[in-house]
Write a protein that holds these residues in place. Structure first.
Motif, PDB file in Angstrom:
ATOM      1  N   ARG A 198      -0.254  -7.980  -9.383  1.00  9.70           N
ATOM      2  CA  ARG A 198      -0.954  -6.695  -9.453  1.00  9.70           C
ATOM      3  C   ARG A 198      -0.170  -5.700 -10.306  1.00  9.70           C
ATOM      4  O   ARG A 198       1.020  -5.884 -10.552  1.00  9.70           O
ATOM      5  CB  ARG A 198      -1.099  -6.119  -8.044  1.00  9.70           C
ATOM      6  N   ALA A 199      -0.863  -4.633 -10.701  1.00  7.94           N
ATOM      7  CA  ALA A 199      -0.187  -3.551 -11.411  1.00  7.94           C
ATOM      8  C   ALA A 199       0.884  -2.959 -10.504  1.00  7.94           C
ATOM      9  O   ALA A 199       0.637  -2.661  -9.337  1.00  7.94           O
ATOM     10  CB  ALA A 199      -1.185  -2.485 -11.825  1.00  7.94           C
ATOM     11  N   LEU A 200       2.077  -2.794 -11.027  1.00  2.53           N
ATOM     12  CA  LEU A 200       3.200  -2.296 -10.240  1.00  2.53           C
ATOM     13  C   LEU A 200       3.077  -0.799  -9.995  1.00  2.53           C
ATOM     14  O   LEU A 200       2.435  -0.079 -10.767  1.00  2.53           O
ATOM     15  CB  LEU A 200       4.501  -2.592 -10.983  1.00  2.53           C
ATOM     16  N   PRO A 201       3.689  -0.294  -8.927  1.00  2.00           N
ATOM     17  CA  PRO A 201       3.673   1.147  -8.682  1.00  2.00           C
ATOM     18  C   PRO A 201       4.166   1.907  -9.910  1.00  2.00           C
ATOM     19  O   PRO A 201       5.161   1.534 -10.543  1.00  2.00           O
ATOM     20  CB  PRO A 201       4.649   1.308  -7.507  1.00  2.00           C
ATOM     21  N   GLY A 202       3.450   2.966 -10.250  1.00  2.00           N
ATOM     22  CA  GLY A 202       3.788   3.767 -11.412  1.00  2.00           C
ATOM     23  C   GLY A 202       3.055   3.371 -12.674  1.00  2.00           C
ATOM     24  O   GLY A 202       3.058   4.113 -13.647  1.00  2.00           O
ATOM     25  N   HIS A 203       2.428   2.191 -12.677  1.00  2.00           N
ATOM     26  CA  HIS A 203       1.693   1.710 -13.843  1.00  2.00           C
ATOM     27  C   HIS A 203       0.214   1.533 -13.470  1.00  2.00           C
ATOM     28  O   HIS A 203      -0.101   0.937 -12.442  1.00  2.00           O
ATOM     29  CB  HIS A 203       2.237   0.373 -14.328  1.00  2.00           C
ATOM     30  N   GLU A 204      -0.647   2.046 -14.309  1.00  2.00           N
ATOM     31  CA  GLU A 204      -2.083   1.876 -14.097  1.00  2.00           C
ATOM     32  C   GLU A 204      -2.610   0.883 -15.120  1.00  2.00           C
ATOM     33  O   GLU A 204      -2.531   1.117 -16.329  1.00  2.00           O
ATOM     34  CB  GLU A 204      -2.821   3.209 -14.233  1.00  2.00           C
ATOM     35  N   VAL A 205      -3.125  -0.239 -14.634  1.00  2.00           N
ATOM     36  CA  VAL A 205      -3.618  -1.316 -15.495  1.00  2.00           C
ATOM     37  C   VAL A 205      -5.084  -1.549 -15.183  1.00  2.00           C
ATOM     38  O   VAL A 205      -5.515  -1.501 -14.020  1.00  2.00           O
ATOM     39  CB  VAL A 205      -2.804  -2.612 -15.279  1.00  2.00           C
ATOM     40  N   ALA A 206      -5.872  -1.771 -16.216  1.00  2.00           N
ATOM     41  CA  ALA A 206      -7.313  -2.007 -16.044  1.00  2.00           C
ATOM     42  C   ALA A 206      -7.780  -3.057 -17.039  1.00  2.00           C
ATOM     43  O   ALA A 206      -7.070  -3.393 -18.003  1.00  2.00           O
ATOM     44  CB  ALA A 206      -8.102  -0.708 -16.238  1.00  2.00           C
ATOM     45  N   ILE A 207      -8.970  -3.572 -16.801  1.00  2.00           N
ATOM     46  CA  ILE A 207      -9.662  -4.429 -17.759  1.00  2.00           C
ATOM     47  C   ILE A 207     -10.730  -3.559 -18.407  1.00  2.00           C
ATOM     48  O   ILE A 207     -11.583  -3.004 -17.711  1.00  2.00           O
ATOM     49  CB  ILE A 207     -10.309  -5.645 -17.064  1.00  2.00           C
ATOM     50  N   ILE A 208     -10.661  -3.418 -19.731  1.00  2.00           N
ATOM     51  CA  ILE A 208     -11.555  -2.471 -20.402  1.00  2.00           C
ATOM     52  C   ILE A 208     -12.445  -3.177 -21.420  1.00  2.00           C
ATOM     53  O   ILE A 208     -12.160  -4.297 -21.859  1.00  2.00           O
ATOM     54  CB  ILE A 208     -10.747  -1.361 -21.108  1.00  2.00           C
ATOM     55  N   ASP A 209     -13.511  -2.479 -21.801  1.00  2.00           N
ATOM     56  CA  ASP A 209     -14.360  -2.979 -22.876  1.00  2.00           C
ATOM     57  C   ASP A 209     -13.888  -2.383 -24.204  1.00  2.00           C
ATOM     58  O   ASP A 209     -12.868  -1.681 -24.262  1.00  2.00           O
ATOM     59  CB  ASP A 209     -15.835  -2.668 -22.606  1.00  2.00           C
TER      60      ASP A 209
ATOM     61  N   VAL B 296       4.613  -4.425 -16.484  1.00  2.00           N
ATOM     62  CA  VAL B 296       3.680  -3.548 -15.772  1.00  2.00           C
ATOM     63  C   VAL B 296       2.932  -4.270 -14.663  1.00  2.00           C
ATOM     64  O   VAL B 296       2.248  -3.641 -13.851  1.00  2.00           O
ATOM     65  CB  VAL B 296       2.662  -2.916 -16.758  1.00  2.00           C
ATOM     66  N   VAL B 297       3.056  -5.589 -14.597  1.00  2.00           N
ATOM     67  CA  VAL B 297       2.373  -6.396 -13.574  1.00  2.00           C
ATOM     68  C   VAL B 297       3.370  -7.400 -13.010  1.00  2.00           C
ATOM     69  O   VAL B 297       4.162  -7.988 -13.755  1.00  2.00           O
ATOM     70  CB  VAL B 297       1.166  -7.155 -14.165  1.00  2.00           C
ATOM     71  N   SER B 298       3.364  -7.600 -11.698  1.00  2.00           N
ATOM     72  CA  SER B 298       4.197  -8.631 -11.094  1.00  2.00           C
ATOM     73  C   SER B 298       3.719  -8.898  -9.670  1.00  2.00           C
ATOM     74  O   SER B 298       2.692  -8.366  -9.230  1.00  2.00           O
ATOM     75  CB  SER B 298       5.678  -8.227 -11.096  1.00  2.00           C
ATOM     76  N   ALA B 299       4.480  -9.745  -8.977  1.00  2.00           N
ATOM     77  CA  ALA B 299       4.128 -10.135  -7.617  1.00  2.00           C
ATOM     78  C   ALA B 299       5.382 -10.131  -6.757  1.00  2.00           C
ATOM     79  O   ALA B 299       6.506 -10.160  -7.265  1.00  2.00           O
ATOM     80  CB  ALA B 299       3.485 -11.520  -7.607  1.00  2.00           C
ATOM     81  N   ASN B 300       5.185 -10.097  -5.446  1.00  2.00           N
ATOM     82  CA  ASN B 300       6.262 -10.184  -4.473  1.00  2.00           C
ATOM     83  C   ASN B 300       5.666 -10.761  -3.194  1.00  2.00           C
ATOM     84  O   ASN B 300       4.854 -10.114  -2.539  1.00  2.00           O
ATOM     85  CB  ASN B 300       6.861  -8.805  -4.218  1.00  2.00           C
ATOM     86  N   PRO B 301       6.036 -11.988  -2.814  1.00  2.00           N
ATOM     87  CA  PRO B 301       5.415 -12.618  -1.644  1.00  2.00           C
ATOM     88  C   PRO B 301       5.717 -11.925  -0.334  1.00  2.00           C
ATOM     89  O   PRO B 301       5.024 -12.166   0.663  1.00  2.00           O
ATOM     90  CB  PRO B 301       5.985 -14.047  -1.671  1.00  2.00           C
TER      91      PRO B 301
ATOM     92  N   SER C 267       0.826  -1.204   0.000  1.00  2.00           N
ATOM     93  CA  SER C 267       0.000   0.000   0.000  1.00  2.00           C
ATOM     94  C   SER C 267       0.864   1.261   0.000  1.00  2.00           C
ATOM     95  O   SER C 267       0.568   2.227  -0.714  1.00  2.00           O
ATOM     96  CB  SER C 267      -0.928   0.008   1.226  1.00  2.00           C
ATOM     97  N   GLU C 268       1.939   1.252   0.785  1.00  2.00           N
ATOM     98  CA  GLU C 268       2.841   2.400   0.801  1.00  2.00           C
ATOM     99  C   GLU C 268       3.503   2.606  -0.551  1.00  2.00           C
ATOM    100  O   GLU C 268       3.645   3.743  -1.027  1.00  2.00           O
ATOM    101  CB  GLU C 268       3.913   2.201   1.869  1.00  2.00           C
ATOM    102  N   ALA C 269       3.934   1.509  -1.152  1.00  2.00           N
ATOM    103  CA  ALA C 269       4.598   1.619  -2.448  1.00  2.00           C
ATOM    104  C   ALA C 269       3.666   2.226  -3.486  1.00  2.00           C
ATOM    105  O   ALA C 269       4.071   3.082  -4.277  1.00  2.00           O
ATOM    106  CB  ALA C 269       5.087   0.247  -2.900  1.00  2.00           C
ATOM    107  N   GLN C 270       2.417   1.783  -3.494  1.00  2.00           N
ATOM    108  CA  GLN C 270       1.443   2.321  -4.435  1.00  2.00           C
ATOM    109  C   GLN C 270       1.182   3.797  -4.176  1.00  2.00           C
ATOM    110  O   GLN C 270       1.028   4.592  -5.108  1.00  2.00           O
ATOM    111  CB  GLN C 270       0.125   1.526  -4.344  1.00  2.00           C
ATOM    112  N   ALA C 271       1.137   4.178  -2.919  1.00  2.00           N
ATOM    113  CA  ALA C 271       0.786   5.558  -2.576  1.00  2.00           C
ATOM    114  C   ALA C 271       1.953   6.521  -2.712  1.00  2.00           C
ATOM    115  O   ALA C 271       1.773   7.683  -3.106  1.00  2.00           O
ATOM    116  CB  ALA C 271       0.247   5.605  -1.141  1.00  2.00           C
ATOM    117  N   ARG C 272       3.169   6.075  -2.419  1.00  2.00           N
ATOM    118  CA  ARG C 272       4.292   6.990  -2.312  1.00  2.00           C
ATOM    119  C   ARG C 272       5.204   7.015  -3.538  1.00  2.00           C
ATOM    120  O   ARG C 272       6.003   7.938  -3.692  1.00  2.00           O
ATOM    121  CB  ARG C 272       5.123   6.642  -1.066  1.00  2.00           C
TER     122      ARG C 272
END
Length: 542
Positions: free
Chosen positions: A366-377, A349-354, A18-23
């Motif tokens: 999940r989308a990594l900090p700095g990248h915005e990823v979505a599922i679109i129509d 743009v997407v990865s994981a870290n246990p 959460s901190e990484a995404q926010a900061r």
């Protein structure tokens, strides 16, 4: 985030997800050059710092420092400039993994030129198309590929060969250039958005397209390196990937980021992936940080894991790995295998870290900090959690391409309402975890390669006995998919021996890694009302 002690770090290891995404905030300067960041900077600070250990096919080890890479690339840049290379010109690289690849990249970038990586398994057709489409002026290759290179019908002004000390015109000696040419006086002060690398896609919906990337795209890869490799770089880290450096995965998922962070890495040519040889290399070179395509992991799972490994993290991408393979990594390698996601146009743009999130097997993370990823129509509207749509990345993004080379209309079609469309289908849960679903194009995923059908079909259809050809992927337990071709023959054509001849034709003219495993003849090709091949029907045949 960065500190004086760790100026390269973007993600503070103390942050939770959460901190990484926010900061997190991007730090993209107005001027940036990959050669400066990955070579010259370290050469000034620590010229004797080890950058690369190259393991030759004979087993010898060549060690390259940052100072040596800078000196060689400075001299090669001067030689290239004497051959007319300047800002915006294209320099092609037809080489296996090794120091010459890095030297050529840095030399071209110091001139403001654009590097065109080419796979050594490409045949004549594939090479001629990419060289002609890009307008490359110079090609750098090795003795193993020199005969193929000199036979190409391409408007090259010069070819540099890494082998002989002396060479006859128009072939130049790479060795002479990096030892005897006068060093470049000063590199071009490129802007972050200036073009640096031209990587051709697999050509899923037509001929391959050149994805043009700016120098800043190196910076765009870094959040994934730091998070996907467990707060990389750790003390004592050593990187390696068997993925060829002609592909964005090998080049940007490991090679260039290691150099940027000052982490030594290992290179070497593996003509055919050997899991036992891979394990010996990992053990003998004390490798800690690996990018291993899914097929390599599956083959390694069938081999014996030697004692004494020091692996800390493994990243892998291209397809979902499954819970059993992830568990094997934890149990046998004593390291997490973190999936990542991206594509040539917009990588990592997407990865994981246990250590930062709960791992959900079957998802890519999940989308990594700095990248915005979505599922679109289809209109570019983000869809609710759980609903399948197209995976998309919000523009602008430092890792995103500048556009397709000389194809503004194709570039425009890649975007909708500010989103880059990946062409991949998936869904996102209410916590932001993304599950890959399927493709909405005809790309084939085989042994870690994304293979488009068009070049293969054109090659097959060029045979005098073939009226029409279509290529699809069929399930394969090791490769995920195998390439299968369907052909309609001219009346009176003999089938006996033709299958082997067609497979050999693709191996020779396009590339061995895309050659069909099998070819089936059919009476007629399934077509839509508008004349498009219905590959879905062919895939259903198996």
């Amino acid at each position: 985030m960065s500190t004086a002690a760790e100026p390269w770090r973007l993600i503070d290891p103390s942050w939770d997800w959460s901190e990484a995404q926010a900061r997190f905030r991007w730090q993209v300067p107005a001027h940036f050059n990959i050669a400066e960041a990955c070579c010259d900077r370290w050469a000034r600070m620590e010229p004797e710092k080890l950058a690369l250990t190259h393991v030759t096919e004979a087993g010898a080890r060549e060690r390259w420092t940052y100072g040596a890479l800078k000196a060689a690339s400075d001299r090669l840049a001067s030689a290239l400039a004497a051959d007319g290379i300047s800002s915006g010109d294209r320099v092609a690289v037809l080489l296996p993994q090794g120091p010459e690849v890095l030297i050529t990249h840095f030399a071209a970038m110091k001139l403001g030129a654009i590097v065109l990586p080419l796979f050594t398994l490409f045949g004549r057709d594939a090479l001629e198309y990419r060289l002609a489409d890009s307008g490359a002026k110079i090609l750098v290759t090795d003795p193993a590929n020199l005969e193929k290179a000199t036979a190409l019908d391409a408007p090259l002004s010069a070819i540099y060969c890494t082998g002989p000390e002396k060479a006859a015109a128009p072939v130049r000696s790479f060795s002479e250039a990096i030892t005897r040419a006068q060093p470049l006086r000063a590199p071009v002060n490129t802007r972050s958005d200036d073009p640096a690398v031209l990587i051709y896609t697999s050509g899923t919906t037509g001929p391959p397209k050149g994805a043009l990337h700016a120098h800043r795209f190196l910076l765009g890869h870094l959040p994934c390196m730091e998070i996907g490799h467990m707060h990389f770089p750790q003390p004592g880290a050593v990187g390696w990937t068997p993925a060829d450096w002609a592909w964005i995965g090998g080049l940007m998922d490991m090679a260039m980021p290691c150099l940027y962070y000052g982490v030594p890495q290992v290179s070497g040519r593996m003509r055919k992936f050997d899991p036992d040889a891979a394990f010996r290399l990992i053990r003998d070179e004390s490798l800690t940080t690996l990018f291993l395509p899914p097929t390599a992991l599956r083959l390694m799972r069938q081999a014996s894991v030697p004692p004494g490994l020091r692996v800390r993290s493994v990243s892998s991408g291209g397809e979902s790995l499954g819970a059993d393979l992830l568990e094997w990594g934890r149990a046998k390698l004593s390291a997490p295998i973190n999936e990542l996601y991206g594509q040539t146009e917009c990588n990592l743009v997407v990865s994981a870290n246990p250590e930062m999130m709960r791992i959900k097997p079957g998802t890519m993370g999940r989308a990594l900090p700095g990248h915005e990823v979505a599922i679109i129509d289809a209109e570019g509207r983000p869809l609710p959690a759980g609903q399948e749509g197209e995976i998309a990345v919000k523009a602008p993004d430092p890792v995103m391409f500048l556009g397709y080379w000389n194809q503004p209309e194709a570039t425009a079609r890649k975007f909708v309402d500010g989103w880059l469309k990946t062409g991949d289908l998936g869904r996102m849960d209410d916590e932001g975890y993304i599950t890959y679903g399927s493709r909405d194009d005809d790309v084939i995923t085989s042994a870690g390669y994304r293979i488009g059908p068009t070049e293969i079909e054109n090659c097959l259809a060029g045979h005098p006995d073939v009226l029409a050809a279509a290529v699809v992927g069929v399930p394969d337990p090791i490769r995920t998919e195998a390439v299968k071709a369907y052909v309609v023959l001219r009346e009176g054509a003999e089938w006996a021996g033709l299958e082997a001849e067609l497979i050999a034709r693709v191996r020779r003219q396009v590339s061995a890694h895309v050659a069909p495993r099998s070819v089936e003849r059919i009476a007629e090709m399934p077509m839509t009302a508008t004349g498009k091949i219905m590959r879905r029907d062919l895939r259903a045949r198996g």
